[in-house]
Design a protein around this motif. Structure first.
Motif, short mmCIF file in Angstrom:
data_model
loop_
_atom_site.label_atom_id
_atom_site.label_comp_id
_atom_site.label_asym_id
_atom_site.label_seq_id
_atom_site.Cartn_x
_atom_site.Cartn_y
_atom_site.Cartn_z
N TRP A 296 0.82 -1.20 0.00
CA TRP A 296 0.00 0.00 0.00
C TRP A 296 0.86 1.27 0.00
O TRP A 296 0.64 2.17 -0.80
N LYS A 297 1.83 1.34 0.89
CA LYS A 297 2.61 2.57 1.06
C LYS A 297 3.73 2.73 0.03
O LYS A 297 3.95 3.82 -0.48
N TYR A 298 4.44 1.64 -0.25
CA TYR A 298 5.64 1.75 -1.09
C TYR A 298 5.47 1.17 -2.48
O TYR A 298 6.39 1.24 -3.29
N GLY A 299 4.33 0.55 -2.76
CA GLY A 299 4.10 -0.02 -4.08
C GLY A 299 4.86 -1.31 -4.33
O GLY A 299 5.01 -1.72 -5.48
N VAL A 300 5.34 -1.96 -3.28
CA VAL A 300 6.05 -3.23 -3.42
C VAL A 300 5.02 -4.30 -3.75
O VAL A 300 4.11 -4.55 -2.98
N LYS A 301 5.15 -4.88 -4.93
CA LYS A 301 4.20 -5.89 -5.38
C LYS A 301 4.59 -7.25 -4.80
O LYS A 301 5.66 -7.76 -5.05
N MET A 302 3.68 -7.80 -4.02
CA MET A 302 3.87 -9.12 -3.45
C MET A 302 2.89 -10.07 -4.14
O MET A 302 1.69 -9.81 -4.13
N ASN A 303 3.40 -11.13 -4.74
CA ASN A 303 2.55 -12.07 -5.47
C ASN A 303 1.49 -12.71 -4.59
O ASN A 303 0.45 -13.13 -5.08
#
Length: 138
Positions: free
Chosen positions: A123-130
């Motif tokens: 949500w905050k950093y845009g790190v995409k977790m599968n």
């Protein structure tokens, strides 16, 4: 991008779900190891001022999840997180590995807060977790 640091307190008898490879040898050994608090409960403290806001205002409530669901997702997500750490992906955000034993009974509250760490970072950093979808936040 602002770096995020998590402190997860766990016991000394833990199992790392992350892969070990040569890239990790070049980095300092950073590990997040949960421990039990004085009340013999697993604890998770996140050192980011917006995390508690996220938990109360953005994240789905704990009542929406079962402990078994969270445990299965956390097992997958910890492996993905550790893989990202060792490969250097998202190095401005992911600064440490997470040790997590899927055979340990951490309890619903710990499993929920750990799961929300992954949702929060997405949500905050845009790190995409599968292992997460955009539907994990309200």
């Amino acid at each position: 991008m602002k770096k995020i640091m998590f402190i997860i307190m766990v016991s000394l008898f833990v199992f790392s779900c992350g892969p070990q490879n040569k890239i990790a040898e070049n980095k300092e050994n950073h590990e997040i190891k949960p421990t039990k608090n004085e009340d013999d409960e697993w604890e998770l403290d996140v050192l980011d001022t917006q995390y508690e806001y996220f938990i109360t205002a953005v994240a789905k409530p704990m009542s929406m999840y079962s402990e078994s669901y969270l445990k299965s997702r956390n097992t997958f997500l910890v492996t993905e997180w550790n893989s990202n750490f060792f490969t250097g992906k998202y190095r401005n955000v992911i600064e440490s590995t997470i040790e997590y034993n899927p055979n340990e009974n951490y309890g619903l509250k710990f499993e929920y807060r750990l799961y929300q760490v992954f949702a929060y970072v997405q949500w905050k950093y845009g790190v995409k977790m599968n292992g997460l979808s955009q539907t994990e936040v309200r």
